[in-house]
Design a protein around this motif. Structure first.
Motif, mmCIF file in Angstrom:
data_model
loop_
_atom_site.group_PDB
_atom_site.id
_atom_site.type_symbol
_atom_site.label_atom_id
_atom_site.label_comp_id
_atom_site.label_asym_id
_atom_site.label_seq_id
_atom_site.Cartn_x
_atom_site.Cartn_y
_atom_site.Cartn_z
ATOM 1 N N LYS B 121 0.816 -1.220 0.000
ATOM 2 C CA LYS B 121 0.000 0.000 0.000
ATOM 3 C C LYS B 121 0.853 1.276 0.000
ATOM 4 O O LYS B 121 0.557 2.246 -0.668
ATOM 5 C CB LYS B 121 -0.924 0.008 1.211
ATOM 6 C CG LYS B 121 -1.920 -1.141 1.178
ATOM 7 C CD LYS B 121 -3.338 -0.670 0.901
ATOM 8 C CE LYS B 121 -4.224 -1.753 0.354
ATOM 9 N NZ LYS B 121 -4.127 -3.082 0.989
ATOM 10 N N GLY B 122 1.943 1.225 0.750
ATOM 11 C CA GLY B 122 2.744 2.431 0.941
ATOM 12 C C GLY B 122 3.536 2.869 -0.282
ATOM 13 O O GLY B 122 4.143 3.941 -0.278
ATOM 14 N N ILE B 123 3.581 2.019 -1.292
ATOM 15 C CA ILE B 123 4.414 2.388 -2.442
ATOM 16 C C ILE B 123 3.548 2.888 -3.592
ATOM 17 O O ILE B 123 2.710 2.161 -4.117
ATOM 18 C CB ILE B 123 5.271 1.189 -2.896
ATOM 19 C CG1 ILE B 123 6.241 0.848 -1.773
ATOM 20 C CG2 ILE B 123 6.015 1.512 -4.189
ATOM 21 C CD1 ILE B 123 7.268 -0.166 -2.132
ATOM 22 N N LYS B 124 3.766 4.143 -3.937
ATOM 23 C CA LYS B 124 3.003 4.734 -5.051
ATOM 24 C C LYS B 124 3.822 4.577 -6.322
ATOM 25 O O LYS B 124 5.052 4.596 -6.291
ATOM 26 C CB LYS B 124 2.779 6.227 -4.783
ATOM 27 C CG LYS B 124 1.957 6.502 -3.533
ATOM 28 C CD LYS B 124 0.471 6.575 -3.846
ATOM 29 C CE LYS B 124 -0.379 6.747 -2.602
ATOM 30 N NZ LYS B 124 -0.431 5.575 -1.709
ATOM 31 N N ASN B 125 3.136 4.386 -7.416
ATOM 32 C CA ASN B 125 3.852 4.360 -8.682
ATOM 33 C C ASN B 125 4.560 5.689 -8.882
ATOM 34 O O ASN B 125 4.012 6.748 -8.584
ATOM 35 C CB ASN B 125 2.876 4.095 -9.833
ATOM 36 C CG ASN B 125 2.571 2.607 -9.937
ATOM 37 O OD1 ASN B 125 3.494 1.792 -9.892
ATOM 38 N ND2 ASN B 125 1.294 2.263 -10.035
ATOM 39 N N GLY B 126 5.783 5.602 -9.346
ATOM 40 C CA GLY B 126 6.592 6.800 -9.513
ATOM 41 C C GLY B 126 7.577 6.975 -8.370
ATOM 42 O O GLY B 126 8.495 7.782 -8.459
ATOM 43 N N ALA B 127 7.397 6.193 -7.298
ATOM 44 C CA ALA B 127 8.312 6.307 -6.161
ATOM 45 C C ALA B 127 9.670 5.694 -6.522
ATOM 46 O O ALA B 127 9.778 4.860 -7.422
ATOM 47 C CB ALA B 127 7.731 5.602 -4.954
ATOM 48 N N HIS B 128 10.661 6.108 -5.784
ATOM 49 C CA HIS B 128 12.001 5.580 -5.997
ATOM 50 C C HIS B 128 12.182 4.327 -5.128
ATOM 51 O O HIS B 128 11.961 4.371 -3.930
ATOM 52 C CB HIS B 128 13.011 6.655 -5.597
ATOM 53 C CG HIS B 128 14.424 6.296 -5.947
ATOM 54 N ND1 HIS B 128 14.958 6.530 -7.187
ATOM 55 C CD2 HIS B 128 15.389 5.703 -5.223
ATOM 56 C CE1 HIS B 128 16.203 6.103 -7.209
ATOM 57 N NE2 HIS B 128 16.484 5.587 -6.017
ATOM 58 N N VAL B 129 12.518 3.221 -5.732
ATOM 59 C CA VAL B 129 12.698 1.996 -4.934
ATOM 60 C C VAL B 129 14.148 1.533 -4.985
ATOM 61 O O VAL B 129 14.859 1.759 -5.956
ATOM 62 C CB VAL B 129 11.766 0.855 -5.414
ATOM 63 C CG1 VAL B 129 10.318 1.181 -5.115
ATOM 64 C CG2 VAL B 129 11.961 0.565 -6.890
#
Lengths: 486, 589
Positions: B121-129
């Motif tokens: 849930k906490g990871i939005k598309n566009g986030a840096h992983v």
């Protein structure tokens, strides 16, 4: 027939090894035929191969092999043996050639004697109780079908008699299928070999036996082959013909010595006591061929004789064997000296698969408890005995004296039995209960309460006597106490 | 592509191997056997082959895969049984039957199976992983959530992450790096010979509760700790390892059968699906991965099996699980190293083992630990290694190399095993260096009294051993009454507490609560008996008390009845002592 090149480029001969030079395409583990100057042929196997030479181990003596007149041809296949059901009832030498004067076997199939490892996921859990009719084994160290169990013996102990008795008597409970027997005599002397053959003949077992005999004066390198040939034959009978096979490898110590001889001829770095570092793996490649395979009807059970050099169990041969096999049966010189046959010493003996094969529906519900309790009491009796050797029997307490008596009765009534005596598992357990009933009921803490209630034999008279004694105790000890305080 | 030049058992020398790297996996010969480069000399490579080389000859080809020896990790790995190089044995069986054929390859994890993937849930598309970051999970078994992590070496902007049903080969998201879109699937590869990275390592403060009384009460191993179980054959190494695999409170268990018996692996295979995890009520197999490279399987794959196991363990540790890995036996692993070293004609160290043996042992055990992984979760790996010293003599190199690195030592004793005292852990020579670190946990979880009782019990056993030496010389009757009592309490501790029957349904595993009760009962008996002695009651009478049998039968008490039983037993014990004292008082008057 394939085109064969005969190489006449032997570079060196040392011990059982021949180095053939200028060989280009020898395959690892390939079989070679060595033709001597006088036309005689011998077999060998490639131990190491490179684009320059091949190191060949010769199965047989190397006398008569010369650098100039001997030729070597590479056969392009691994060591195979022709197997057939007609091998039952026959006696072969250590390389699988008839030794009984009979005709060559017409093979039904040819099989690689090195076999392939059984996939652990294909193994069936061994759990069929084998009744050997011998109390010390059935009662305390139960053998199951598909197990590998060595006899740890030593020179001068009756392992041959015991092996013969087990072979004669062994049967799976409630089963009419007997065992087919594959007997591998590895470096045994003529006398022992003749003893087994006579035994098999006398009891009619011979017709369901295949024997491979490598005698003490046969080439020692042949001993590398003998157990492999025997096990391959056993695999054929078990997995192709659906038989339950009992394989007897006698004596693995001679095998291991042949292995050492070969390793030292190859100038390998020796491990413990000169035995090669890979001996564990090598022995495992034989012992692990016991088992039951899913989807196949037959099974292979192994009984391996290991004579411990100077009775030393930490010697590499019994040591590595014990690490691979599923338990061990110790023969004891002390018991032999006491005139007890079979001299199976329960302390130290072990069957790892015992719990799979016993209990209600297989033997009897009290089996596990009885075995543990007998074992505990006997072990305790030996402790007491060594104590009494120091402090004298007089100094022992009443309960210690009872243990001592238990130990004697256990050896004489439970362990001791006749060479032709076959005890059913019920008989064995009942003898066990007779012995356990010598002890106080409350001491039987290793057996479930309801089993004690069911099987413990209360001896009315002695019970009363014991209880009375206990009642007297306080007054008596009280007096003593006072005496002491004065 | 190279050409085979020389073959000696599992060792192959190939020429024309320029361009390949150390520890690359190679395909050897016409049969395509799997091997690994273990030495490079100019254009020549020395290769250890993981399968039997029979029938192979010089002149045959060798091709490098350009990859180091790795394992595949992803949903579907649990409940599997693998060989030493992670080939699933069930699949091999379907390919070559009951016996293992040669040159077989198989996917380590089922690629056809579809899994329901839930995006984090906490990871939005566009986030840096970053590597190790959790982007979602799959419910692999009823109790194990299999977290999907970004594989090492991949970092960047994530896109396309959403819930859905996927096979292992389908991308669940993409990561953009330097303008390139890298698909992220649920399966990743990790090289086995080097430990996976993490943020921090911590000292552990919580025990691995095993249900084995002698271990939990006397010689506990911490979660994230290391333990060695050396012992001669027949001393119960395998049974103790299997008991821990069955009853310990680890989340994930990796069991490596390294060069041991085939039938023992069958035992595990048959039993584990039937046995239920006491914590989760689910079959034990669901939290287990088995690696079976039995003694008759190729020796080089045996060498690899230990690494395969620990790498899988690290993967689950990174998800935040407590993992226990059993290796049975590390001696067979060392022997595999020795065999390969001898064929390489390396200068041998002690007993023919290579000089790098202690280093390899230390490296392996150092892969244990409680760590904060790259994604911030706390996980642990506990390593329990069996050692099979030749002749039971611990002065040999594998035992010594192991004892230098491990912090818990369970010394299995041939004499105890000989008298069927199992587990045959010797209470005088074994040790746990975690006692201090774990003390707080024990006090908090079961109470101060347990720790005190444990210390008293070890003292009694120590004293008993000393007295036994004297008894050997002069007989038990020569001892004063209070020392006879020490002998009796020592016997109770040994037989009624330490000894545990792995094959009995109730006794196989004991909760800490019940262990507490058992210790208390025995030491309560001691206290009461000492009081009785001081009131002139004869030891002979105390040794005939009914309470003794009660104590001996504590093992049979079911877990749910512990509370009720404890009270009843102690009350009855007190009553019997009171009776006895009265009797004596009257007799004296």
């Amino acid at each position: 027939m394939k085109f064969e090149i005969e190489y006449s480029t032997i570079g060196s001969v040392a011990g059982p090894l021949v180095v053939v030079d200028k060989v280009k395409n020898a395959k690892y583990n390939e079989v070679v035929r060595i033709k001597l100057g006088n036309g005689e042929t011998r077999l060998g196997q490639v131990l190491e191969t490179s684009d320059k030479h091949a190191v060949v181990q010769v199965f047989g003596p190397t006398d008569g092999i010369s650098v100039d007149k001997t030729t070597v041809s590479f056969l392009g296949e691994t060591f195979e043996i022709g197997v057939s059901e007609t091998m039952l009832g026959r006696i072969f030498d250590g390389q699988g050639r008839p030794r009984d004067g009979g005709a060559e076997v017409v093979p039904d199939k040819r099989m690689d004697i090195n076999g392939s490892p059984i996939n652990p996921a294909s193994r069936e859990k061994p759990s069929d109780f084998i009744e050997t009719g011998i109390s010390a084994i059935d009662g305390l160290d139960t053998l199951v079908r598909g197990q590998k169990l060595p006899l740890f013996s030593a020179s001068g102990l009756p392992h041959n008699e015991l092996t013969a008795q087990i072979t004669r008597q062994a049967n799976v409970k409630n089963s009419t299928e007997g065992f087919a027997i594959v007997f591998a005599g590895i470096g045994i002397n003529y006398d022992d070999s003749a003893y087994f053959i006579d035994e098999f003949r006398k009891t009619g077992a011979l017709k369901r036996t295949v024997a491979f005999i490598n005698l003490a004066d046969d080439p020692s390198i042949e001993r590398i082959l003998t157990p492999r040939i025997a096990l391959t034959t056993a695999e054929y009978l078990a997995y192709e013909k659906g038989m339950h096979v009992l394989v007897i490898l006698n004596d693995m110590t001679n095998y291991a010595e042949a292995l050492r001889e070969l390793a030292s001829a190859r100038e390998e770095v020796p491990g413990r006591r000169g035995y090669p570092g890979y001996m564990y793996t090598d022995l495992a490649s034989l012992y692990e061929r016991a088992g039951i395979v899913k989807g196949k009807k037959g099974s292979i059970t192994q009984l391996d004789v290991v004579t411990m050099p100077s009775d030393d169990v930490t010697h590499p041969i019994p040591d590595l064997t014990g690490y691979i096999t599923e338990g061990q049966i110790y023969l004891s010189r002390d018991l032999v000296n006491k005139g007890i046959y079979p001299p199976i010493q329960p302390i130290g003996s072990l069957s790892r698969l015992m719990n799979n094969g016993i209990g209600s529906g297989k033997t009897r519900e009290d089996h596990s408890g009885v075995a543990n309790q007998l074992y505990t009491f006997y072990s305790k009796s030996l402790d007491v005995k060594s104590l009494s050797a120091i402090v004298g029997a007089e100094a022992l307490s009443d309960s210690d004296k009872l243990y001592l008596k238990f130990g004697e009765e256990f050896e004489n009534r439970f362990l001791r039995q006749g060479f032709y005596e076959r005890r059913s598992i019920e008989d064995t357990l009942n003898i066990g209960w007779e012995l356990l009933s010598m002890m106080q009921e409350g001491e039987l803490t290793r057996i479930k309460k309801d089993h004690v209630a069911k099987y413990y034999k209360r001896q009315g008279k002695e019970e009363g006597h014991g209880a009375k004694k206990a009642e007297e105790a306080p007054a008596h000890s009280g007096k003593e106490e006072r005496k002491r305080s004065k | 592509m190279g050409i085979i030049e020389r073959i000696s058992g599992p060792l192959v020398v190939a020429n024309d191997m320029l361009g390949s790297n150390m520890y690359d996996v190679v395909k050897v010969g016409k049969q395509n056997l799997i091997g690994e480069i273990i030495q490079l000399r100019g254009e020549r490579a020395v290769i250890q082959v993981y399968e039997d080389t029979t029938g192979m000859g010089p002149g045959e080809p060798v091709t490098s895969t350009g990859m180091p020896l790795s394992v595949e990790l992803g949903p579907g790995i649990l409940s599997n049984i693998y060989d030493g190089i992670q080939r699933p044995l069930e699949v091999l069986r379907s390919k070559s039957g009951a016996f293992i054929g040669k040159g077989l390859t198989a996917e380590a994890i089922d690629r056809k199976r579809k899994w329901k993937f839930f995006a984090e849930k906490g990871i939005k598309n566009g986030a840096h992983v970053r590597p190790g970051e959790i982007i979602g999970h799959v419910q692999e078994t009823e109790n194990i959530k299999h977290y999907i992590m970004i594989p090492s070496g991949i970092e960047g902007r994530i896109s396309g992450l959403k819930d859905g049903t996927f096979t292992l080969d389908q991308a669940v998201a993409k990561v953009e790096r330097n303008g390139k879109q890298i698909p992220i699937t649920m399966v990743q590869k990790r090289s086995v010979r080097r430990g996976s990275p993490f943020r921090h390592k911590f000292r552990s403060s919580e025990p691995l509760v095993t249900g084995q009384r002698v271990l939990d009460a006397f010689f506990p191993v911490a979660k994230g700790g290391t333990a060695a179980v050396p012992g001669p054959f027949g001393s119960g190494k395998t049974v103790i390892q299997q008991q821990i695999a069955k009853y310990s409170d680890a989340d994930i268990v990796i069991y490596v059968g390294c060069g041991e018996r085939g039938n023992e692996m069958t035992d595990v295979l048959v039993e584990f699906p039937e046995l239920v995890d006491p914590k989760t009520r689910r079959p034990l197999m669901e939290r287990t991965v088995l690696i079976a490279n039995t003694s008759n399987m190729p020796v080089a794959a045996r060498e690899a099996s230990i690494y395969t196991g620990i790498t899988i363990a690290e993967y689950f540790r990174d998800m935040g699980y407590s993992v226990a890995i059993m290796a049975d036996s590390t001696s067979r692993w060392a022997e595999a190293m020795r065999e390969i070293s001898a064929r390489l004609e390396e200068m041998p160290g002690e007993e023919g083992y290579p000089a790098y043996l202690p280093k390899r042992l230390a490296e392996y055990y150092e892969r244990s630990g409680k760590v904060e992984s790259l994604n911030g979760r706390m996980g642990s790996i506990t390593i329990i290694g069996a050692v099979s010293p030749a002749g039971g003599d611990l002065s040999e190199p594998v035992s010594q190399g192991t004892l230098r690195v491990v912090k818990t030592f369970w010394a299995l004793d041939a004499a105890l095993a000989g008298s069927r005292h199992f587990p045959s852990v010797n209470w005088l020579t074994s040790y746990s260096l975690y006692l201090d670190a774990l003390k707080e946990w024990y006090v908090k979880s079961i109470g101060e009294e347990f720790v005190a009782n444990r210390n008293e019990a070890t003292k009694v056993l120590q004293r008993e051993a000393e007295l036994k030496d004297i008894v050997q010389l002069v007989g038990a009757d020569a001892l004063p009454d209070n020392e006879k009592l020490v002998l009796e309490v020592g016997r109770m501790l040994r037989e009624d507490f330490l000894r545990q029957n792995a094959y009995d349904e109730t006794d196989a595993s004991t909760s800490l609560r019940k262990q507490d009760m058992m210790l208390r009962a025995i030491l309560h008996f001691r206290k009461k008996a000492e009081e009785a002695l001081s009131h002139q009651v004869a030891t002979e009478r105390i040794l005939k008390m009914k309470a003794r049998e009660q104590v001996a039968r504590m093992k049979e008490v079911k877990e749910v009845e512990v509370e009720r039983h404890e009270k009843k037993m102690l009350d009855e014990m007190d009553a019997e002592f009171l009776e006895l004292r009265k009797e004596y008082q009257e007799a004296q008057e």
